[in-house]
Design a protein around this motif. Structure first.
Motif, PDB file in Angstrom:
ATOM      1  N   LYS A  15      -2.455  -5.525  -5.020  1.00  0.00           N
ATOM      2  CA  LYS A  15      -2.436  -5.869  -3.316  1.00  0.00           C
ATOM      3  C   LYS A  15      -2.711  -7.392  -3.134  1.00  0.00           C
ATOM      4  N   ALA A  21       1.235   4.086  -2.833  1.00  0.00           N
ATOM      5  CA  ALA A  21       1.047   5.441  -2.874  1.00  0.00           C
ATOM      6  C   ALA A  21       2.344   6.225  -3.545  1.00  0.00           C
ATOM      7  N   ARG A  63       0.811  -1.253   0.040  1.00  0.00           N
ATOM      8  CA  ARG A  63       0.138  -0.026  -0.055  1.00  0.00           C
ATOM      9  C   ARG A  63       0.848   1.228  -0.066  1.00  0.00           C
ATOM     10  N   MET A  93      -3.964   4.184  -6.390  1.00  0.00           N
ATOM     11  CA  MET A  93      -4.452   4.602  -5.175  1.00  0.00           C
ATOM     12  C   MET A  93      -5.880   3.870  -4.873  1.00  0.00           C
ATOM     13  N   PHE A  94      -6.751   3.709  -5.775  1.00  0.00           N
ATOM     14  CA  PHE A  94      -8.043   3.323  -5.434  1.00  0.00           C
ATOM     15  C   PHE A  94      -8.522   2.186  -5.594  1.00  0.00           C
ATOM     16  N   VAL A  95      -7.827   1.338  -6.658  1.00  0.00           N
ATOM     17  CA  VAL A  95      -8.239   0.088  -7.291  1.00  0.00           C
ATOM     18  C   VAL A  95      -7.163  -0.886  -6.671  1.00  0.00           C
ATOM     19  N   GLN A  96      -5.946  -0.561  -6.597  1.00  0.00           N
ATOM     20  CA  GLN A  96      -4.777  -1.067  -5.867  1.00  0.00           C
ATOM     21  C   GLN A  96      -4.880  -2.847  -6.640  1.00  0.00           C
TER      22      GLN A  96
END
Lengths: 85, 244
Positions: A85, A15, A11, A79-82
């Motif tokens: 991860k 960023a 994460r 940032m938002f869908v990642q």
């Protein structure tokens, strides 16, 4: 600091990557500035063609903006869908 | 799309598309999302406007007044824009260009009324760009001979040496992608920035988001609408070729 999990690391790196991706905004900024400067010079030489020059300038700037928007999209995805991860 | 960085900060930043309810069809799960609802609202507004405009024009008077004046102004503006770019062949495309112009414009401006703009969803802009793409190539095959198209696709080199053909093919397929991504990314970035402003500064800022609304929703929305339609018209004009 010695108990960072892998998800947190990913994460944080996402960023940083998002921040790096929006550096792509430099190019369109320069390009749009050049287009606007030349349009201003063109209006100075030929004030009668102001509306034509303005619409051409806006079209060219919007096309030049595309590469910057690709960088922005990469940043938004990170940032938002990642996906990592 | 849960648990993202900004959403987990406890504030109510709402930028993503949310699913409202799902249904099963042919073994797949489909979601009715907020985009569908906003799109439906936009389409309903446009339909009501069209019906009202139709009724106004049926009882049109010689001296236009009020609503009739507005409708005539819109139609004349679109006519002038399309004919100014496409010249003689513009008459056939006024309907399509005018429709997508009004639709994209109202979609972009719907952010002012508290909706999430439908054009901030890639599922809305990609079909629009694909429609333009199909229209471009339909007209290319209608108005140009296959030999001309082949020469065009091999363009910097002579037509018997198609080394540049794959690169030109890729650039052809980049047209709908760049068209849709440009509109999508512009509106989405405006939506995200407005959501950030509202959630982070709502305690101290009450009036200056209005200025940002004027920029991100009105200015950027109008410019992107204009650019989408202008690029579509330019590509179609190129596809038609030197007819005049």
């Amino acid at each position: 600091m010695d108990n960072i999990t892998g998800a947190e690391l990913i994460r944080a790196c996402s960023a940083i990557g998002a921040g790096l991706a929006v550096i792509a905004g430099i190019g369109p900024g320069i390009g749009q500035g050049i287009a606007a400067g030349h349009a201003a010079a063109a209006v100075g030489r030929n004030p009668g063609a102001k509306s034509d020059i303005t619409s051409t300038m806006l079209l060219g700037q919007a096309v030049a903006e595309t590469t910057g928007l690709y960088g922005l999209l990469v940043a938004i995805l990170l940032m938002f869908v990642q996906p990592l991860k | 799309m849960q648990g993202t960085i900004l959403l987990s900060s406890g504030s109510d930043i709402d930028i993503m598309v949310h699913g409202l309810f799902s249904y099963e069809l042919f073994g797949h799960t489909f979601w009715i999302t907020t985009t569908h609802v906003c799109l439906l609202i936009v389409v309903l507004v446009l339909t009501c406007f069209s019906i009202a405009a139709n009724r106004a024009m049926k009882h049109a008077s010689e001296i236009p007044g009020g609503f009739q004046n507005v409708v005539e102004l819109i139609v004349e503006m679109l006519d002038k824009m399309v004919h100014g770019v496409m010249g003689k062949s513009g008459g056939k495309f006024v309907n399509y260009i005018g429709t997508i112009f009004i639709f994209i414009l109202v979609s972009n401006l719907s952010g002012l009324f508290g909706l999430r703009p439908p054009t901030a969803d890639y599922g809305v802009t990609l079909p629009l760009a694909l429609l333009s793409f199909i229209l471009i190539h339909f007209n290319q095959f209608k108005y140009q001979k296959p030999k001309e198209i082949w020469t065009d696709m091999c363009s910097p080199l002579p037509p018997w040496l198609p080394i540049w053909f794959p690169i030109n093919l890729i650039s052809e397929f980049a047209v709908p992608i760049s068209l849709s991504l440009r509109l999508f990314a512009n509106i989405l970035s405006g939506t995200i920035i407005m959501a950030l402003i509202y959630s982070l500064l709502s305690k101290i800022a009450y009036f200056w988001p209005g200025a940002l609304h004027a920029y991100f929703d009105i200015f950027s929305g109008c410019i992107q609408t204009y650019v989408f339609c202008m690029l579509t018209m330019t590509y179609i004009s190129n596809a038609i070729g030197e007819e005049d």
